[in-house]
Design an enzyme around this catalytic site. Structure first.
Site, PDB file in Angstrom:
ATOM      1  N   HIS A 270      39.443  35.047  36.046  1.00 12.89           N
ATOM      2  CA  HIS A 270      40.766  35.664  36.135  1.00 12.89           C
ATOM      3  C   HIS A 270      40.662  37.167  35.900  1.00 12.89           C
ATOM      4  O   HIS A 270      40.044  37.622  34.939  1.00 12.89           O
ATOM      5  CB  HIS A 270      41.670  35.017  35.083  1.00 12.89           C
TER       6      HIS A 270
ATOM      7  N   SER B 251      48.232  37.917  38.389  1.00 11.30           N
ATOM      8  CA  SER B 251      48.583  37.007  37.296  1.00 11.30           C
ATOM      9  C   SER B 251      50.106  36.936  37.168  1.00 11.30           C
ATOM     10  O   SER B 251      50.778  36.548  38.119  1.00 11.30           O
ATOM     11  CB  SER B 251      47.906  37.470  36.004  1.00 11.30           C
TER      12      SER B 251
ATOM     13  N   GLU C   5      38.826  31.043  38.013  1.00 14.33           N
ATOM     14  CA  GLU C   5      39.852  31.713  37.229  1.00 14.33           C
ATOM     15  C   GLU C   5      39.823  31.340  35.740  1.00 14.33           C
ATOM     16  O   GLU C   5      39.815  32.201  34.862  1.00 14.33           O
ATOM     17  CB  GLU C   5      41.242  31.366  37.789  1.00 14.33           C
TER      18      GLU C   5
END
Length: 493
Positions: free
Chosen positions: A411, A188, A319
């Site tokens: 995610h 991330s 995600e």
């Protein structure tokens, strides 16, 4: 039986723990001075050397932040906050053997406002078991690391990362690591940091390989955006728009203002108000200041930055579902909202229809989630692979059973598999009761192999051979997967 083990660094001796399996763990080693007082909002300075032996058996302080303790997102992604000023520190796991070992340095994510290297799920014991020296670092986040009004030193959080890498270069050999074989990796905001470091001249030579998970080279803001965000933050706090004035405000008020700022951007994502942050909804990011960072990372990479560095980059298949499912937004998205949002990202009606056709039984929310996943994560990753050359691409496709199996391959889901820490309690809310160990074996091995010799187990990606590894219970190599959806972003993203 655990025993203490002492290692010498350039600033003094540290004692860590040696387990019966021969794994050495050192925690909370300072790589820079505490960023407080005259050091606040300044580039990282070396730590003060110490005499005697510094105990390094417990995690040190973490960057100041507030982690949500309740609400739909609490507990899905683990985090730890440890108070204290001396939070520019790092942690090391290594095997007590004499040969030089590849080194991996992990940069945590959290939208540049959350996260730390002390998260138990980032325990590096299994990397050490497999012959890697694993390092996790802390760096400044939020206003401490990325607030900038155009004067003073920008990108302090990135400078912290560079300082940590210099510490690794100068000291890691004493922990059994090879300073000539360092791989940086992050998820991330950590993946975005990795790509930012690829673009920065001052970071060159500090690492040989790089892995970017769910973050690539588009996520930076201009000086104008930084000033717009900083000025609004000062207005919320009722102080002058300077770092010094904001630095006089209590952390409690600062965290509340950061939260309000994020809510305002989410409620009214106007480019006029927020610049680039109107699209990615992250107020604090690396800034293209013209000095440390001369252009966006993807532009720098396209122009040859870090061309000698091996790259592994990839994303998770779904995600954005992490941000739409837990709070119940996904089923509320209408066809009209889908069309408006997709058009804001630059997609034509025909392009939107491509996504709809490929998901004929899906809701508008499912389709929009796929579009935003591609805009935010997948396409930027593929652009790095297209522009860089020596890059391997992956996609992680195993779906979380959380939220009635609606999260999917969202995610952050890959982290437990990368670290081979499926049984860590911090990951349990997302992984469920029986995550597939064979998948963790495959992913973890690919990361270890890449750090060791640059070869994760499949071919590199280029525009003539768009090969990728899709990780799932049954993993497989794909070639130009979802080519029609990739193509709609040509000239847009």
């Amino acid at each position: 039986m655990e025993t203490l083990h002492t290692v010498t660094t350039q600033y003094g001796d540290v004692s860590g723990i040696r387990t019966e399996k021969g794994i050495l763990t050192f925690k909370g080693i300072p790589y820079a001075a505490p960023p407080i007082g005259t050091n606040r909002f300044q580039p990282p300075k070396p730590p003060t050397p110490w005499t005697g032996i510094k105990k390094a058996t417990e995690y040190g302080p973490t960057p100041p932040q507030i982690t949500p303790k309740e609400g739909p997102f609490a507990g899905l992604l683990p985090n730890v906050v440890i108070p204290g000023d001396d939070y520019l520190n790092l942690n090391i796991w290594t095997l007590d053997t004499v040969e030089k070992k590849p080194v991996m340095v992990f940069i945590y994510g959290g939208a540049f406002t959350l996260g730390s290297g002390a998260v138990p799920g980032y325990d590096g014991s299994n990397f050490a078991r497999d012959g890697v020296v694993l390092v996790t670092i802390n760096y400044r986040i939020g206003i401490e690391g990325f607030l900038w009004f155009g004067d003073g030193v920008p990108n302090l959080g990135i400078l912290d990362q560079i300082a940590a890498l210099k510490w690794v270069r100068d000291n890691i050999a004493n922990f059994g690591g090879d300073p000539e074989n360092v791989t940086i990796f992050g998820e991330s905001a950590g993946g975005m940091s990795v790509c930012t470091l690829l673009a920065i001249k001052e970071a060159q030579g500090l690492f040989r390989r790089a892995i970017a998970e769910s973050g690539a080279g588009h996520s930076v803001i201009s000086p104008l955006s930084a000033r717009l965000i900083g000025t609004r933050l000062a207005e919320i706090l009722g102080v002058a728009p300077t770092r010094e004035a904001i630095g006089e405000v209590s952390l409690e008020k600062i965290f509340a203002a950061q939260g309000q700022l994020g809510s305002e951007i989410m409620a009214k994502p106007s480019v006029e108000l927020w610049g680039e942050a109107a699209f990615n909804l992250m107020p604090f990011e690396p800034v293209i200041d013209g000095n440390l960072l001369t252009a966006s990372p993807i532009e720098c990479i396209a122009n040859g930055a870090s061309k000698e560095v091996d790259i592994l980059i990839g994303t998770n298949s779904q995600e954005f579902r992490l941000f739409l499912v837990p709070d119940g937004i996904l089923p509320k998205i209408t066809d009209h909202a889908l069309n408006i949002a997709a058009a804001a990202y630059g997609l034509s009606a025909e392009a939107i229809q491509t996504y709809r056709t490929n998901r004929s039984d899906s809701s508008p929310g499912d389709v929009l989630s796929a579009i935003i996943t591609d805009w935010f994560y997948r396409i930027p990753a593929l652009r790095v692979a297209e522009k860089h050359g020596n890059t391997h691409v992956y996609e992680f496709s195993w779906g979380s059973p959380a939220c009635d199996h609606l999260l999917g391959a969202c995610h952050g889901i890959e982290l437990a598999f990368v670290f081979d820490n499926l049984t860590n309690p911090g990951f349990s809310n997302m992984l469920g009761n029986h995550p597939p160990q064979q998948l963790a074996d495959a992913v973890h091995k690919a990361w270890v192999n890449f750090a060791t010799n640059g070869k994760p187990g499949w071919d590199t990606y280029d525009t003539n051979n768009r090969v990728s590894m899709r990780f799932d219970v049954v993993s497989q190599i794909t070639v130009d997967d979802r080519a029609d959806e990739r193509s709609v972003w040509d000239g847009i993203r």
